[in-house]
Design an enzyme around this catalytic site. Structure first.
Site, PDB file in Angstrom:
ATOM      1  N   ASP A  95     -26.137   5.878  14.037  1.00 32.04           N
ATOM      2  CA  ASP A  95     -25.097   6.901  13.890  1.00 32.04           C
ATOM      3  C   ASP A  95     -24.665   7.477  15.235  1.00 32.04           C
ATOM      4  O   ASP A  95     -23.479   7.589  15.523  1.00 32.04           O
ATOM      5  CB  ASP A  95     -25.598   8.041  13.000  1.00 32.04           C
ATOM      6  CG  ASP A  95     -25.635   7.655  11.535  1.00 32.04           C
ATOM      7  OD1 ASP A  95     -25.029   6.630  11.167  1.00 32.04           O
ATOM      8  OD2 ASP A  95     -26.276   8.380  10.752  1.00 32.04           O
ATOM      9  N   ASP A  99     -29.756  10.171  13.571  1.00 31.75           N
ATOM     10  CA  ASP A  99     -29.272   9.676  12.294  1.00 31.75           C
ATOM     11  C   ASP A  99     -29.015  10.854  11.361  1.00 31.75           C
ATOM     12  O   ASP A  99     -29.820  11.781  11.288  1.00 31.75           O
ATOM     13  CB  ASP A  99     -30.301   8.728  11.670  1.00 31.75           C
ATOM     14  CG  ASP A  99     -29.688   7.868  10.569  1.00 31.75           C
ATOM     15  OD1 ASP A  99     -29.038   6.868  10.900  1.00 31.75           O
ATOM     16  OD2 ASP A  99     -29.869   8.204   9.380  1.00 31.75           O
TER      17      ASP A  99
END
Length: 210
Positions: free
Chosen positions: A78, A91
């Site tokens: 991410d 994340d």
């Protein structure tokens, strides 16, 4: 709701001191970093041994079970960001663990991490970033340049609190052993191998949701 969650994350010190995502410039962050991890050969018993030996969270989890595989493991991190010369994996998680911040304390987060096998996810993410940094930083050193991983459970994050924030830092020994294992240097139980190509990847065979 989403705007509120984003504001809370941006205005929360992830380390309890001065690590604010709001302060990170574009040059200090990399969004949705794609990675490919070539797997020479990998079997579940060997992977279980490595991660359970080096990570107390993995030692609490059920054992992984999958056919011996080889091929390509593909994923997206991410966010990768830099803070004070160290690089971190981040994340986002939207899991609903309860109705208030007490449901997002360390013990509850660890339970969620184990239950969903996010421990293996962050170990692979850490390995991917480790390999990436080795190609980008001259005289790269894991201890000097790798900061760790942050898993942010968005529904539980509040400013001036560590609720909803899980952080860990895999040891250098673990990353090196995991690297060697995926490269085929430590695999001990390779018998019937399931081949995977770049389209399928090893993710599905290993039961990974990324």
């Amino acid at each position: 709701m989403i705007t509120l969650l984003v504001d809370q994350v941006m205005n929360t010190a992830l380390d309890g001191e001065n690590l604010y995502l709001r302060d990170k410039s574009p040059s200090q962050r990399l969004v949705e970093m794609e990675f490919l991890l070539p797997i020479d050969v990998l079997d579940a018993p060997s992977l279980n041994r490595v991660i359970q030996r080096h990570d107390s969270l993995s030692a609490k989890a059920h054992e992984l079970g999958f056919y011996t595989v080889k091929g390509m493991l593909k994923g997206f991190i991410d966010l990768v960001f830099e803070h004070q010369g160290k690089y971190y994996v981040l994340d986002w998680k939207s899991n609903h663990l309860g109705e208030d911040s007490n449901s997002y304390l360390r013990a509850q987060l660890e339970h969620a991490m184990v239950d969903h096998r996010y421990d293996l996810q962050y170990q692979l993410y850490a390995l991917a970033l480790h390999r990436f940094l080795k190609t980008r930083i001259r005289d790269y050193d894991y201890e000097q340049h790798f900061g760790g991983v942050y898993y942010l459970f968005l529904r539980g994050i509040e400013p001036n609190s560590d609720a909803g924030i899980f952080n860990a830092r895999p040891t250098k020994a673990m990353i090196e052993n995991l690297d060697a294992l995926i490269s085929g240097e430590l695999s001990a139980n390779a018998t019937e191998i399931e081949n995977s190509d770049a389209d399928e990847g090893a993710n599905q065979q290993m039961g990974l949701g990324f």
